[in-house]
Design a protein around this motif. Structure first.
Motif, PDB file in Angstrom:
ATOM      1  N   GLU A   1       0.827  -1.225   0.000  1.00 51.49           N
ATOM      2  CA  GLU A   1       0.000   0.000   0.000  1.00 51.49           C
ATOM      3  C   GLU A   1       0.858   1.271   0.000  1.00 51.49           C
ATOM      4  OE1 GLU A   1      -0.463  -1.667   4.256  1.00 51.49           O
ATOM      5  OE2 GLU A   1      -0.125  -2.458   2.262  1.00 51.49           O
ATOM      6  N   LYS A   2       2.045   1.174   0.600  1.00 55.61           N
ATOM      7  CA  LYS A   2       2.967   2.318   0.584  1.00 55.61           C
ATOM      8  C   LYS A   2       3.544   2.529  -0.812  1.00 55.61           C
ATOM      9  CE  LYS A   2       4.166   2.956   5.268  1.00 55.61           C
ATOM     10  NZ  LYS A   2       5.128   2.789   6.351  1.00 55.61           N
ATOM     11  N   ARG A   3       3.825   1.420  -1.481  1.00 56.47           N
ATOM     12  CA  ARG A   3       4.353   1.510  -2.853  1.00 56.47           C
ATOM     13  C   ARG A   3       3.347   2.207  -3.751  1.00 56.47           C
ATOM     14  NH1 ARG A   3       5.791  -4.276  -2.518  1.00 56.47           N
ATOM     15  NH2 ARG A   3       4.343  -4.804  -4.174  1.00 56.47           N
ATOM     16  N   LYS A   4       2.103   1.781  -3.612  1.00 57.51           N
ATOM     17  CA  LYS A   4       1.063   2.323  -4.474  1.00 57.51           C
ATOM     18  C   LYS A   4       0.877   3.812  -4.191  1.00 57.51           C
ATOM     19  CE  LYS A   4      -3.503   1.104  -6.201  1.00 57.51           C
ATOM     20  NZ  LYS A   4      -4.608   0.143  -6.138  1.00 57.51           N
ATOM     21  N   ALA A   5       0.838   4.165  -2.921  1.00 55.06           N
ATOM     22  CA  ALA A   5       0.631   5.573  -2.553  1.00 55.06           C
ATOM     23  C   ALA A   5       1.777   6.436  -3.080  1.00 55.06           C
ATOM     24  CB  ALA A   5       0.517   5.703  -1.038  1.00 55.06           C
ATOM     25  N   ARG A   6       3.011   5.947  -2.942  1.00 50.69           N
ATOM     26  CA  ARG A   6       4.151   6.737  -3.410  1.00 50.69           C
ATOM     27  C   ARG A   6       4.146   6.838  -4.943  1.00 50.69           C
ATOM     28  NH1 ARG A   6       8.631   9.412  -2.588  1.00 50.69           N
ATOM     29  NH2 ARG A   6      10.489   8.977  -3.824  1.00 50.69           N
ATOM     30  N   ALA A   7       3.800   5.748  -5.620  1.00 47.55           N
ATOM     31  CA  ALA A   7       3.733   5.774  -7.086  1.00 47.55           C
ATOM     32  C   ALA A   7       2.690   6.796  -7.537  1.00 47.55           C
ATOM     33  CB  ALA A   7       3.399   4.388  -7.623  1.00 47.55           C
ATOM     34  N   PHE A   8       1.529   6.806  -6.890  1.00 49.21           N
ATOM     35  CA  PHE A   8       0.467   7.762  -7.236  1.00 49.21           C
ATOM     36  C   PHE A   8       0.972   9.191  -7.061  1.00 49.21           C
ATOM     37  CE2 PHE A   8      -3.895   5.474  -6.948  1.00 49.21           C
ATOM     38  CZ  PHE A   8      -3.391   4.397  -7.653  1.00 49.21           C
ATOM     39  N   GLU A   9       1.660   9.404  -5.946  1.00 49.58           N
ATOM     40  CA  GLU A   9       2.158  10.740  -5.620  1.00 49.58           C
ATOM     41  C   GLU A   9       3.177  11.217  -6.668  1.00 49.58           C
ATOM     42  OE1 GLU A   9       3.292  10.827  -1.396  1.00 49.58           O
ATOM     43  OE2 GLU A   9       5.045  11.970  -2.088  1.00 49.58           O
ATOM     44  N   LEU A  10       4.120  10.323  -7.016  1.00 46.27           N
ATOM     45  CA  LEU A  10       5.149  10.698  -7.991  1.00 46.27           C
ATOM     46  C   LEU A  10       4.534  10.959  -9.366  1.00 46.27           C
ATOM     47  CD1 LEU A  10       7.955   8.178  -6.953  1.00 46.27           C
ATOM     48  CD2 LEU A  10       8.173  10.676  -6.960  1.00 46.27           C
ATOM     49  N   LEU A  11       3.609  10.098  -9.771  1.00 49.49           N
ATOM     50  CA  LEU A  11       2.992  10.285 -11.089  1.00 49.49           C
ATOM     51  C   LEU A  11       2.165  11.564 -11.121  1.00 49.49           C
ATOM     52  CD1 LEU A  11       2.086   6.572 -11.802  1.00 49.49           C
ATOM     53  CD2 LEU A  11       3.605   7.993 -13.187  1.00 49.49           C
ATOM     54  N   SER A  12       1.467  11.851 -10.048  1.00 49.32           N
ATOM     55  CA  SER A  12       0.675  13.088 -10.002  1.00 49.32           C
ATOM     56  C   SER A  12       1.601  14.292 -10.089  1.00 49.32           C
ATOM     57  CB  SER A  12      -0.149  13.162  -8.719  1.00 49.32           C
ATOM     58  OG  SER A  12      -0.976  12.031  -8.637  1.00 49.32           O
ATOM     59  N   HIS A  13       2.743  14.197  -9.410  1.00 51.34           N
ATOM     60  CA  HIS A  13       3.712  15.292  -9.453  1.00 51.34           C
ATOM     61  C   HIS A  13       4.147  15.593 -10.886  1.00 51.34           C
ATOM     62  CE1 HIS A  13       7.044  17.892  -8.330  1.00 51.34           C
ATOM     63  NE2 HIS A  13       7.801  17.188  -9.156  1.00 51.34           N
ATOM     64  N   PHE A  14       4.244  14.548 -11.706  1.00 51.09           N
ATOM     65  CA  PHE A  14       4.654  14.750 -13.097  1.00 51.09           C
ATOM     66  C   PHE A  14       3.458  14.913 -14.043  1.00 51.09           C
ATOM     67  CE2 PHE A  14       8.593  12.673 -11.460  1.00 51.09           C
ATOM     68  CZ  PHE A  14       9.435  13.755 -11.686  1.00 51.09           C
ATOM     69  N   GLY A  15       2.318  15.260 -13.485  1.00 53.87           N
ATOM     70  CA  GLY A  15       1.150  15.567 -14.315  1.00 53.87           C
ATOM     71  C   GLY A  15       0.458  14.339 -14.880  1.00 53.87           C
ATOM     72  N   LEU A  16       0.653  13.183 -14.254  1.00 55.93           N
ATOM     73  CA  LEU A  16       0.080  11.945 -14.787  1.00 55.93           C
ATOM     74  C   LEU A  16      -0.984  11.355 -13.862  1.00 55.93           C
ATOM     75  CD1 LEU A  16       3.409  10.408 -16.126  1.00 55.93           C
ATOM     76  CD2 LEU A  16       1.545  11.335 -17.504  1.00 55.93           C
ATOM     77  N   GLY A  17      -1.586  12.210 -13.057  1.00 56.11           N
ATOM     78  CA  GLY A  17      -2.614  11.758 -12.123  1.00 56.11           C
ATOM     79  C   GLY A  17      -3.796  11.088 -12.809  1.00 56.11           C
ATOM     80  N   GLU A  18      -3.999  11.395 -14.079  1.00 54.63           N
ATOM     81  CA  GLU A  18      -5.100  10.790 -14.851  1.00 54.63           C
ATOM     82  C   GLU A  18      -4.648   9.562 -15.642  1.00 54.63           C
ATOM     83  OE1 GLU A  18      -8.328  12.981 -15.306  1.00 54.63           O
ATOM     84  OE2 GLU A  18      -7.369  13.337 -13.368  1.00 54.63           O
ATOM     85  N   ARG A  19      -3.393   9.180 -15.461  1.00 58.16           N
ATOM     86  CA  ARG A  19      -2.843   8.087 -16.285  1.00 58.16           C
ATOM     87  C   ARG A  19      -2.324   6.933 -15.427  1.00 58.16           C
ATOM     88  NH1 ARG A  19      -4.810  10.992 -19.423  1.00 58.16           N
ATOM     89  NH2 ARG A  19      -4.003  11.941 -21.329  1.00 58.16           N
ATOM     90  N   LEU A  20      -2.736   6.881 -14.185  1.00 59.44           N
ATOM     91  CA  LEU A  20      -2.170   5.911 -13.235  1.00 59.44           C
ATOM     92  C   LEU A  20      -2.314   4.463 -13.690  1.00 59.44           C
ATOM     93  CD1 LEU A  20      -3.647   7.591 -10.019  1.00 59.44           C
ATOM     94  CD2 LEU A  20      -1.283   7.765 -10.853  1.00 59.44           C
ATOM     95  N   TYR A  21      -3.447   4.155 -14.342  1.00 57.90           N
ATOM     96  CA  TYR A  21      -3.737   2.766 -14.714  1.00 57.90           C
ATOM     97  C   TYR A  21      -3.490   2.508 -16.199  1.00 57.90           C
ATOM     98  CZ  TYR A  21      -5.691   2.339 -10.061  1.00 57.90           C
ATOM     99  OH  TYR A  21      -5.839   2.304  -8.702  1.00 57.90           O
ATOM    100  N   HIS A  22      -2.905   3.480 -16.896  1.00 55.53           N
ATOM    101  CA  HIS A  22      -2.629   3.290 -18.323  1.00 55.53           C
ATOM    102  C   HIS A  22      -1.393   2.398 -18.513  1.00 55.53           C
ATOM    103  CE1 HIS A  22      -5.532   6.415 -18.914  1.00 55.53           C
ATOM    104  NE2 HIS A  22      -5.236   6.595 -20.184  1.00 55.53           N
ATOM    105  N   PHE A  23      -1.479   1.520 -19.499  1.00 55.69           N
ATOM    106  CA  PHE A  23      -0.298   0.723 -19.861  1.00 55.69           C
ATOM    107  C   PHE A  23       0.566   1.550 -20.815  1.00 55.69           C
ATOM    108  CE2 PHE A  23      -3.003  -2.440 -18.050  1.00 55.69           C
ATOM    109  CZ  PHE A  23      -2.111  -3.343 -17.472  1.00 55.69           C
ATOM    110  N   PRO A  24       1.870   1.255 -20.871  1.00 54.31           N
ATOM    111  CA  PRO A  24       2.772   2.065 -21.698  1.00 54.31           C
ATOM    112  C   PRO A  24       2.280   2.298 -23.129  1.00 54.31           C
ATOM    113  CG  PRO A  24       4.071   0.617 -20.312  1.00 54.31           C
ATOM    114  CD  PRO A  24       2.625   0.253 -20.074  1.00 54.31           C
ATOM    115  N   HIS A  25       1.688   1.268 -23.770  1.00 57.42           N
ATOM    116  CA  HIS A  25       1.299   1.459 -25.178  1.00 57.42           C
ATOM    117  C   HIS A  25       0.148   2.451 -25.334  1.00 57.42           C
ATOM    118  CE1 HIS A  25      -1.610  -1.677 -24.059  1.00 57.42           C
ATOM    119  NE2 HIS A  25      -2.340  -1.243 -25.075  1.00 57.42           N
TER     120      HIS A  25
END
Ligand SMILES: Nc1ncnc2c1ncn2[C@@H]1O[C@H](COP(=O)(O)OP(=O)(O)O)[C@@H](O)[C@H]1O
Ligand SMILES: [Mg+2]
Length: 231
Positions: free
Chosen positions: A116-140
């Protein structure tokens, strides 16, 4: 502080020996962006790989806060890379079968951080880089610029002291490239050591320090970069 001391690399081939890097000494300053430039084949990737402990030097040492990476065995080096180094590559190198947050969380799993800590930190980092709407997107499903921002978030997963980037804007349009560069400069402003191999002259001009390699040797940067000559 990351320090190279008389670092060199020689490749021995059937056709002869290639001196990819001649003895190289340099102190990489924290809180600065250092750009490594030079023509193709000048030893840039060799230098980056040695500094990052991804390859072993023929001679010399790499000191991270006084600890010599070149004296460690492969598993000790892997552990050190995981904790202290972050990587960004030209081709992003995301894991295609993991979505954005899982890619970012992956290096945290290797250090044993709870799910749960991993997920929370990943969400936080992605949101910081403007990807808060892309959390569940696959690379392609992501654009190149978005993929590189996921890679940046992943590079920060374990809060590294040093970030290594090999041509991080090489596959990006200028707008996405500028975003990625801004992010890298921000990481240096936070106090991290940021080392970038690049052909991008805009980046080279903006960098705090420039290392110019030619034939495996540190040399004066072209004058148009406006960097001081090597004494
Ligand atoms: N694994 C290898 N085996 C043999 N020669 C290599 C290897 N890697 C790099 N070289 C040689 O070392 C020199 C520097 O290469 P490299 O560090 O990749 O340059 P750059 O990244 O500046 O283009 C080149 O002459 C290259 O051919
Ligand atoms: Mg290269």
């Amino acid at each position: 502080m990351l320090r190279a001391q008389e670092l060199s690399k020689r490749y021995v081939l059937a056709s002869g020996t290639v001196q990819a890097l001649k003895p190289f000494s340099y102190d990489f300053s924290p809180a600065k962006v250092t750009a490594i430039l030079g023509p193709s084949g000048s030893g840039k990737s060799t230098l980056l790989n040695l500094l990052a402990g991804l390859d072993s030097p023929s001679s010399g040492s790499i000191l991270l806060d006084g600890n010599d990476l070149s004296q460690l065995n492969e598993s000790a080096r892997a552990e050190l890379r995981l904790k202290y180094f972050g990587f960004v590559f030209q081709s992003f190198n995301l894991i295609n079968i993991l979505n954005a947050w899982q890619n970012v969380a992956f290096p945290m799993g290797l250090t044993g951080l709870k799910q749960e800590k991993r997920k929370a930190r990943a969400f936080e980092l992605l949101s910081h880089f403007g990807l808060g709407e892309r959390l569940y997107h696959f690379p392609h499903k992501l654009s190149g610029g978005e993929r590189q921002r996921v890679a940046l978030a992943r590079a920060l997963a374990n809060n590294p002291e040093v970030i290594f980037a090999d041509e991080p804007t090489g596959n990006l349009d200028s707008k996405s490239g500028a975003m990625v560069l801004d992010a890298l400069f921000e990481l240096a402003a936070e106090g991290r050591t940021v080392i970038i191999v690049t052909h991008n002259l805009e980046l080279a001009k903006r960098a705090d320090e420039v290392i110019f390699l030619k034939d495996g040797e540190l040399t004066n940067a072209p004058v148009e970069l406006g960097q001081p000559a090597i004494p």
